[in-house]
Design an enzyme around this catalytic site. Structure first.
Site, PDB file in Angstrom:
ATOM      1  N   LYS A  17       0.817  -1.206   0.000  1.00 14.76           N
ATOM      2  CA  LYS A  17       0.000   0.000   0.000  1.00 14.76           C
ATOM      3  C   LYS A  17       0.857   1.266   0.000  1.00 14.76           C
ATOM      4  CE  LYS A  17      -3.919  -2.209   2.344  1.00 14.76           C
ATOM      5  NZ  LYS A  17      -4.849  -2.151   1.207  1.00 14.76           N
ATOM      6  N   THR A  64      10.311  -4.036   1.239  1.00 20.66           N
ATOM      7  CA  THR A  64       9.462  -4.980   1.951  1.00 20.66           C
ATOM      8  C   THR A  64      10.016  -6.390   1.762  1.00 20.66           C
ATOM      9  OG1 THR A  64       7.162  -5.659   2.317  1.00 20.66           O
ATOM     10  CG2 THR A  64       7.813  -5.240   0.032  1.00 20.66           C
ATOM     11  N   LYS A  68      14.717  -7.031   3.232  1.00 10.37           N
ATOM     12  CA  LYS A  68      15.139  -6.085   4.264  1.00 10.37           C
ATOM     13  C   LYS A  68      16.530  -6.367   4.838  1.00 10.37           C
ATOM     14  CE  LYS A  68      10.540  -4.610   5.753  1.00 10.37           C
ATOM     15  NZ  LYS A  68       9.667  -4.321   6.908  1.00 10.37           N
ATOM     16  N   ASP A 105      11.151   1.218  10.546  1.00  9.41           N
ATOM     17  CA  ASP A 105      10.186   0.260  11.097  1.00  9.41           C
ATOM     18  C   ASP A 105      10.117   0.308  12.618  1.00  9.41           C
ATOM     19  OD1 ASP A 105       9.049  -0.816   8.847  1.00  9.41           O
ATOM     20  OD2 ASP A 105      10.468  -2.467   8.674  1.00  9.41           O
ATOM     21  N   GLY A 129      11.916 -12.494  11.248  1.00  9.86           N
ATOM     22  CA  GLY A 129      12.470 -11.896  10.035  1.00  9.86           C
ATOM     23  C   GLY A 129      12.836 -10.439  10.231  1.00  9.86           C
ATOM     24  N   GLY A 130      12.869  -9.687   9.125  1.00  6.56           N
ATOM     25  CA  GLY A 130      13.272  -8.284   9.182  1.00  6.56           C
ATOM     26  C   GLY A 130      12.359  -7.430  10.037  1.00  6.56           C
ATOM     27  N   ALA A 131      11.049  -7.635   9.931  1.00 10.78           N
ATOM     28  CA  ALA A 131      10.109  -6.848  10.731  1.00 10.78           C
ATOM     29  C   ALA A 131      10.263  -7.171  12.212  1.00 10.78           C
ATOM     30  CB  ALA A 131       8.677  -7.112  10.275  1.00 10.78           C
ATOM     31  N   LEU A 213       1.103  -6.721  12.445  1.00 11.93           N
ATOM     32  CA  LEU A 213       1.781  -5.880  11.460  1.00 11.93           C
ATOM     33  C   LEU A 213       1.270  -6.108  10.044  1.00 11.93           C
ATOM     34  CD1 LEU A 213       3.550  -5.409  13.918  1.00 11.93           C
ATOM     35  CD2 LEU A 213       5.581  -5.720  12.484  1.00 11.93           C
ATOM     36  N   TYR A 215      -1.107  -5.909   6.988  1.00 12.86           N
ATOM     37  CA  TYR A 215      -2.115  -4.903   6.634  1.00 12.86           C
ATOM     38  C   TYR A 215      -2.911  -5.275   5.390  1.00 12.86           C
ATOM     39  CZ  TYR A 215       1.718  -3.483   3.562  1.00 12.86           C
ATOM     40  OH  TYR A 215       2.744  -3.483   2.639  1.00 12.86           O
ATOM     41  N   GLY A 236      -2.304  -3.242  11.151  1.00  7.23           N
ATOM     42  CA  GLY A 236      -1.065  -3.007  10.416  1.00  7.23           C
ATOM     43  C   GLY A 236      -0.926  -1.631   9.806  1.00  7.23           C
TER      44      GLY A 236
END
Length: 269
Positions: A17, A64, A68, A105, A129-131, A213, A215, A236
């Site tokens: 988005k 994304t 990342k 983030d 992971g990255g997030a 997280l 969305y 998210g």
């Protein structure tokens, strides 16, 4: 002169988005620039940055999944993100053509819960992971209590807890939730095209907060389950918009019109 532009890269990328968010802000400000999505496969990451680095119209990109962490190998790291969060979600190009990475983030994750006192509170984070790195980095600065990380790869989860100096436990993804004040889904489970996140919220206290997280979709099965139990939740879009606002300023050099957040959420919903 070619119109300046920025973009978001990932694989897949159709769910993003970010073009809607940044496009909304650019239009609201009347700023002469565009923002788009670009599908970049993992084996094309090096070529992508090599090409964009030589394009003076390119202002940078958001990143994304799944790039990342890998993107760190292709850009400068003046903020030493590699040794802290260990993942980047924003790359900008300066006037000399130098590309540098950063991460919005962690601050984006924290913004929606900034008024909540989590000191000493038990936390659950799903994913590694990255997030999840950004989430754990933020939590490590908040003085939270024990952190339980649920992940398919338990050793990877345990390594992240150690990396950020967090006390807690790393458990298999299918493990039962321990009682927690905050549960964060930092995985892609529940995202469009991904397997659902199947988890029982019954062990949680009545004042627990569920933070997803993901969305796309905006109302995930996890958030539906939270609502069914009467638990407070954060979707998210909260983190997405917060981290995007920081990235927008980095990429375009101007602050986004945050007083338009309500209209932006309506557009994204």
């Amino acid at each position: 002169m070619t119109q300046p532009y920025a973009e978001v890269i990932g694989d897949p990328i159709g769910h993003s988005k970010s073009p809607i968010i940044h496009g909304f802000w650019l239009k609201a400000l009347g700023h002469d620039a565009t923002y788009r999505a670009c599908h970049v496969l993992p084996d094309g990451l090096a070529d992508y940055f090599a090409t964009r680095r030589s394009d003076p119209a390119w202002r940078g990109c958001n990143i994304t999944v799944p790039h990342k962490i890998a993107a760190l190998d292709h850009v400068a790291d003046p903020g030493n993100i590699r040794s802290t969060i260990g993942a980047i979600n924003t790359v900008a190009r300066d006037e000399q053509g130098i590309c540098f990475g950063t991460n919005t983030d962690a601050a984006g994750f924290y913004a929606p819960i900034a008024e909540i006192d989590l000191t000493g509170a038990p936390i659950v984070v799903i994913g590694a992971g990255g997030a999840a790195r950004a989430v754990l980095f933020a939590l490590s600065r908040l003085g939270v209590g024990p952190v339980t990380v649920l992940n398919r790869n338990v050793l990877k989860a345990a390594a992240l807890l150690a990396r950020f100096g967090l006390k807690g436990a790393a458990l298999p993804l299918e493990s039962a939730l321990p009682p927690a004040a905050l549960v964060v889904n930092a995985s892609t489970l529940g995202m469009v095209g991904q397997p659902p996140l199947v988890i029982d919220l019954d062990p949680l206290p009545e004042d627990a907060i569920i933070y997803d997280l993901v969305y796309a979709p905006l109302e995930t099965p996890l958030l539906k389950a939270a609502r069914a139990r009467g638990l407070d939740s954060v979707d998210g879009l909260e983190m997405l918009i917060s981290q995007a606002a920081l990235a927008f300023e980095i990429l375009f050099g101007i602050e986004p019109p945050r007083d338009e957040d309500e209209s932006l959420r309506a557009l994204l919903s």
